[in-house]
Structures are given as C-alpha cells and as structure tokens.
Scaffold this motif. Structure first.
Motif, PDB file in Angstrom:
ATOM      1  N   ALA A   1      35.452  77.831  38.731  1.00  0.00           N
ATOM      2  CA  ALA A   1      34.219  78.585  38.959  1.00  0.00           C
ATOM      3  C   ALA A   1      33.493  78.855  37.642  1.00  0.00           C
ATOM      4  CB  ALA A   1      34.535  79.899  39.664  1.00  0.00           C
ATOM      5  N   VAL A   2      34.237  79.271  36.628  1.00  0.00           N
ATOM      6  CA  VAL A   2      33.624  79.625  35.351  1.00  0.00           C
ATOM      7  C   VAL A   2      33.095  78.377  34.642  1.00  0.00           C
ATOM      8  CG1 VAL A   2      34.044  80.625  33.072  1.00  0.00           C
ATOM      9  CG2 VAL A   2      35.073  81.668  35.107  1.00  0.00           C
TER      10      VAL A   2
ATOM     11  N   GLU B   1      37.583  88.983  37.519  1.00  0.00           N
ATOM     12  CA  GLU B   1      36.867  89.949  38.361  1.00  0.00           C
ATOM     13  C   GLU B   1      35.508  89.424  38.813  1.00  0.00           C
ATOM     14  OE1 GLU B   1      36.672  93.377  35.899  1.00  0.00           O
ATOM     15  OE2 GLU B   1      38.805  93.917  36.199  1.00  0.00           O
ATOM     16  N   ARG B   2      35.167  88.223  38.397  1.00  0.00           N
ATOM     17  CA  ARG B   2      33.860  87.667  38.721  1.00  0.00           C
ATOM     18  C   ARG B   2      33.726  87.407  40.218  1.00  0.00           C
ATOM     19  NH1 ARG B   2      31.533  81.951  36.268  1.00  0.00           N
ATOM     20  NH2 ARG B   2      29.455  82.044  37.225  1.00  0.00           N
TER      21      ARG B   2
ATOM     22  N   PRO C   1      32.786  82.455  45.092  1.00  0.00           N
ATOM     23  CA  PRO C   1      33.557  81.969  46.250  1.00  0.00           C
ATOM     24  C   PRO C   1      34.879  81.304  45.869  1.00  0.00           C
ATOM     25  CG  PRO C   1      31.247  81.357  46.461  1.00  0.00           C
ATOM     26  CD  PRO C   1      31.408  81.928  45.087  1.00  0.00           C
ATOM     27  N   PHE C   2      34.972  80.742  44.650  1.00  0.00           N
ATOM     28  CA  PHE C   2      36.194  80.061  44.231  1.00  0.00           C
ATOM     29  C   PHE C   2      37.181  80.995  43.524  1.00  0.00           C
ATOM     30  CE2 PHE C   2      33.712  76.366  45.181  1.00  0.00           C
ATOM     31  CZ  PHE C   2      34.635  75.368  45.461  1.00  0.00           C
ATOM     32  N   ASN C   3      36.833  82.252  43.390  1.00  0.00           N
ATOM     33  CA  ASN C   3      37.734  83.198  42.734  1.00  0.00           C
ATOM     34  C   ASN C   3      38.783  83.677  43.735  1.00  0.00           C
ATOM     35  OD1 ASN C   3      39.057  85.246  41.405  1.00  0.00           O
ATOM     36  ND2 ASN C   3      37.191  86.191  40.590  1.00  0.00           N
ATOM     37  N   THR C   4      39.971  83.107  43.663  1.00  0.00           N
ATOM     38  CA  THR C   4      41.023  83.448  44.630  1.00  0.00           C
ATOM     39  C   THR C   4      41.768  84.719  44.246  1.00  0.00           C
ATOM     40  OG1 THR C   4      42.551  81.952  43.474  1.00  0.00           O
ATOM     41  CG2 THR C   4      41.364  81.063  45.372  1.00  0.00           C
ATOM     42  N   TYR C   5      41.316  85.400  43.202  1.00  0.00           N
ATOM     43  CA  TYR C   5      41.810  86.748  42.937  1.00  0.00           C
ATOM     44  C   TYR C   5      41.032  87.757  43.781  1.00  0.00           C
ATOM     45  CZ  TYR C   5      44.842  85.508  39.024  1.00  0.00           C
ATOM     46  OH  TYR C   5      45.862  85.004  38.254  1.00  0.00           O
TER      47      TYR C   5
ATOM     48  N   PRO D   1      40.912  80.608  27.034  1.00  0.00           N
ATOM     49  CA  PRO D   1      41.691  81.250  28.103  1.00  0.00           C
ATOM     50  C   PRO D   1      40.795  82.081  29.014  1.00  0.00           C
ATOM     51  CG  PRO D   1      42.646  81.672  25.923  1.00  0.00           C
ATOM     52  CD  PRO D   1      41.284  81.101  25.693  1.00  0.00           C
ATOM     53  N   LEU D   2      41.278  82.307  30.219  1.00  0.00           N
ATOM     54  CA  LEU D   2      40.553  83.180  31.142  1.00  0.00           C
ATOM     55  C   LEU D   2      40.601  84.617  30.650  1.00  0.00           C
ATOM     56  CD1 LEU D   2      41.747  81.807  34.601  1.00  0.00           C
ATOM     57  CD2 LEU D   2      39.479  81.540  33.583  1.00  0.00           C
TER      58      LEU D   2
END
Length: 320
Positions: free
Chosen positions: A234-235, A251-252, A255-259, A244-245
């Motif tokens: 996503a990023v 926290e973004r 739709p692809f952020n599976t957190y 690194p993330l």
C-alpha cells in the motif's frame, strides 16, 4: 567446313572446361571452412541477400559477401533466406551458413520472472528484455505466473505476456482443484490473494505451509492478518519500499492495510509461484497464530500472544 566444325567443337570444349573449372572453384570456395573461430549467435534482419551478406561479413561468419550472394542465387531453389536469430557453428562454410538460414531453428532466448514481483516490477522486466518488440499491454496484479519463458528474437512483449497469464490461469485452476476441504477461501481469486501474501512473507520453501496455516487460522477466527507486506504494498504503490515500515504506515487507512482491516485485502500484492499457490490451498495443519523473523532468514512461530511477544523481543535484540 570440316575445319569450321572442328573449331566450333574446340571452342565448345574450351568453354565447357572453363565453366567446369569455374564451377569447381565456386564449389570449393563455398564448401571451404569459414572464418568463425567459435560458435556465434547472429540476428539476421529482414532484407535482401546483400543485406544478409553484409551482416554475416561484419560478424565474421563469412569472408566474401559477393561469393555468399552468388551461392545464395545459385541455390535459390532450396528455399528463401529467413530473418531470425541463428546460431552458426565454428568454421561454418558458406554452404552450411545457407543451410542454417534456410532450415535451422532460430535461437531461443529466455526471460525469467522471479516469484514475488509486483505487476509494475514485472512490466519493467519485460520492457527491458532485449530481443522483444512492441508495446506491453497493461495487466492486473497477480496475473502473471513467475517462470522462465522462451522466446525468439523479434517476438512481441504482448505474446510473452499472454503466455505468462495463461500459465497463471492454468496453475491457479490446478491448485484450486486440489484444495483442502473447509478452507476459509471462497474462490480461486481469494486463493491467489493469499498465495501472494505467503510469497512475500517468506522465501523459505519449508515455511510456506506454516505461514499459510497461520493466515488460515486467523481468517477462521476473524483475526486481522497483520501482514507487513500488505502494508508495504500500500505504501509503495506496487513498488518495493527502501525503508522499514513505521507505526504511521501500520496505522494508515488503506484497503490493503491488514492491520486495520480484517480478512483478505482486495487483491493480490504480487505474483506468487506454484509452491505458494499450493501452500495457500493446502496449508499445514497447525495451531500457530503468530510468526516473526528469527534472524536466520526464517521465522519463529507461536501459538499464543505471550509466546509471540517473547519471539519479538528476541528479534528486536538481534537487530539492535
């Protein structure tokens, strides 16, 4: 009259002798070993005999372009000279060179698409592959099967792409047909999405089934997958991150952020290989719910959050 006939006969015999000598000379020159010291691949362009002769002369395949053109003309009944990339053996005579141009198989080049590349990376790889021609049509993420594809010089990028897409369609169909019962996956596309995450999570072949098992367990429990590669996708907007993330990345709202979102993301994040596809549809039966890098290139798996936190602490200590 008799003297005239004898003179004509003598002239005919002389002409025949001269022609025979010339033919012998030409045959000897055409069948003599050529100048190539070692085998060479040469791209033969479209054009007439003179153009082909000039290329062969420049590449050191033949010595005499005019002799080659003469030999091509005298043997024109054996077929046309083809435009392609050919391999000419060391010391090939003009006669052998003509045989290659008329009957030889074109050289096959190879394009290898590694596992885990995104569509943008694959497009860049195909675009810069020497020997391919034409524009590359757009294609969706995860549509291409990572594999090695053979092609001939002058083939189009679109034709290679079509083969790679067809290969993925077939591989995905075969994997889906062999899926384990009661998977929390509703379609082959969902299997493709999960396989792409597995591919990006681990490069260790022995771990794919375990990683798949963790994600399947989480899907069954309606737990967020919490997969870092989905956030990186996503990023990076489909290209690898060079850092690194961060917590802000995790926290973004995306739709692809599976957190932040439960379940699978809306699409694949890369092109998975055959083994990742198999792992997605036949995950290893396990009660693991967590994993983290262990510092050796693999991962430490855990059943409980407490155990996982200890593994995370060990990983952080190693990276300090």
């Amino acid at each position: 009259m008799r003297r005239a006939l004898r003179l004509v006969g003598a002239l005919v015999l002389l002409a025949a002798a001269l022609l025979g000598g010339a033919a012998f000379f030409v045959w000897r020159a055409v069948t003599a070993p050529g100048p190539l010291a070692e085998p060479a691949q040469v791209v033969i362009p479209r054009g007439g005999t003179e153009t082909i002769a000039a290329v062969l002369r420049e590449r050191g395949v033949i010595r005499d372009a005019r002799l080659f053109a003469l030999a091509a003309y005298l043997t024109r009944g054996e077929g046309p000279l083809r435009a392609a990339e050919f391999l000419f053996p060391a010391g090939a005579s003009i006669r052998e060179v003509l045989g290659v141009l008329r009957e030889g198989r074109p050289v096959l080049r190879r394009l290898t698409i590694p596992e885990g590349l995104t569509a943008r990376q694959i497009a860049a790889l195909i675009e810069r592959t020497e020997g391919l021609t034409g524009d590359l049509p757009p294609f969706p993420e995860g549509a291409v099967l990572p594999e090695t594809y053979a092609f001939a010089f002058g083939d189009t990028r679109a034709s290679v792409l079509r083969r790679a897409i067809a290969a993925m369609d077939q591989a995905l169909a075969e994997a889906w047909a062999q899926r384990a019962p009661n998977l929390p996956l509703a379609s082959p596309r969902e299997a493709l999405i999960l396989a792409s995450i597995i591919e990006r999570e681990t490069g260790v072949a022995a771990e794919r089934g375990l990683v798949a098992g963790v994600f399947v367990n989480r899907l069954r429990r309606n737990m967020p997958l919490q997969s870092d590669p989905t956030v990186a996708y996503a990023v990076g907007q489909g290209m690898p991150l060079d850092r690194p993330l961060t917590r802000a990345d995790l926290e973004r709202d995306h739709p692809f952020n599976t957190y932040r979102n439960r379940g699978l993301p809306p699409g694949p994040i890369a092109s998975p290989g055959r083994e990742a596809l198999r792992a997605a549809v036949r995950p290893e039966a396990t009660d693991f719910l967590y994993f983290v890098a262990d510092g050796t290139g693999g991962h430490a798996f855990a059943r409980t959050l407490e155990e996982h936190n200890r593994n995370v602490a060990r990983w952080r200590a190693l990276t300090r």
